[in-house]
Write an enzyme that holds these catalytic residues in place. Structure first.
Site, PDB file in Angstrom:
ATOM      1  CG  HIS A   1      -2.058  -0.985   1.070  1.00  0.00           C
ATOM      2  ND1 HIS A   1      -2.988  -1.188   2.066  1.00  0.00           N
ATOM      3  CD2 HIS A   1      -2.406  -1.832   0.073  1.00  0.00           C
ATOM      4  CE1 HIS A   1      -3.842  -2.126   1.680  1.00  0.00           C
ATOM      5  NE2 HIS A   1      -3.503  -2.530   0.479  1.00  0.00           N
TER       6      HIS A   1
ATOM      7  CG  ASN B   1      -6.425 -10.193  14.506  1.00  0.00           C
ATOM      8  OD1 ASN B   1      -7.124  -9.649  15.357  1.00  0.00           O
ATOM      9  ND2 ASN B   1      -6.322  -9.716  13.271  1.00  0.00           N
TER      10      ASN B   1
END
Length: 270
Positions: free
Chosen positions: A138, A234
């Protein structure tokens, strides 16, 4: 009831750490896929999480969905709107530094044949921590380029920039060298990822990412099909949670620190 503190690991997560350590002892090539959850331990918002920046009612988004405000189309048609939000994102990152999780991934380079990092983060923390093989698909928020000419510059802060910064060479609008919504990924980075996936990995770790983008979840799917070790760090359930060999629900930096501590305890005895 599990009474583990935020930076401690539950008994289940501790067992998961031990399993990952055992697998890493046999690994030579490792891929880490990282997201905002890793940089959260540096004080950065997770964007989609509680208190994050991806909320339509925040002033910077002017009531529009973030996918609209932070899109390539909006940057072209109303650059002042996109830049307002970009500055808010940069302000949230300002003064933050790589955390223990970033440093662990950088330290791993000296113990394996190859450690690659596929990251969605635009904060540049992996490179700042010393990681060399970083595929920041990104882009980097601090790399600014002209939309019309070859001018580019690295900036440490957006402070003092005008509403729509202009190129000093040609006067056209500037933009961060990041991938906005609706824009394609850098084919060079994608190609390198595909090449490294073809070479294969012994372990693929998904760290602090919701894995909503297909190209972020795909390495786990490929690894599972190939029989490589897979793990997710996570606190939340994601689209890859049911695909991995090991699921750790602790914060990224704390879990990586424990994994690396366990690996190094074993390392001198080989």
């Amino acid at each position: 009831m599990d009474t583990a503190q935020p930076d401690e690991l539950s008994a289940e997560d501790a067992r998961g750490v031990a399993r990952i350590v055992q697998k890493l002892r046999k690994a030579k090539r490792v891929l880490a896929v990282t997201g905002a959850g890793l940089s959260a331990d540096s004080g950065l918002p997770t964007y989609r999480g509680v208190g994050g920046l991806y909320h339509a009612d925040r002033p910077a988004t002017k009531g529009m969905a973030i996918e609209v405000v932070l899109s390539g189309a909006m940057l072209q048609s109303r650059p002042e709107v996109t830049w307002t939000y970009l500055k808010e994102v940069e302000r949230a990152c300002r003064g933050a530094r790589p955390n223990r999780g970033h440093r662990v991934l950088a330290e791993m380079q000296s113990y394996f044949d190859a450690v690659w990092i596929l990251t969605q983060n635009v904060d540049g923390f992996h490179a700042a921590a010393g990681s060399r093989n970083v595929l920041d698909v990104h882009g980097d928020l601090h790399e600014v380029r002209c939309t019309a000419c070859p001018y580019r510059v690295r900036v440490e802060t957006y402070e003092g920039m005008t509403d729509v910064p202009r190129c000093p060479d040609c006067g056209a609008g500037l933009r961060p060298d990041v991938v906005l919504f609706g824009e394609p990924l850098d084919p060079a980075r994608v190609g390198r990822l595909e090449a490294e996936m073809t070479r294969g990995f012994d372990a693929v770790l998904s760290i602090g990412t919701s894995s909503l983008f297909d190209y972020v979840a795909e390495p786990i799917r490929v690894a599972r099909a190939a029989g490589w070790t897979t793990a997710e760090i996570n606190p939340d359930a994601t689209v890859v949670s049911m695909l991995v060999d090991v699921k750790i629900r602790a914060r990224a930096a704390a879990a990586l620190d424990r994994i690396w501590e366990g690996y190094l305890e074993w390392w001198p005895h080989t």
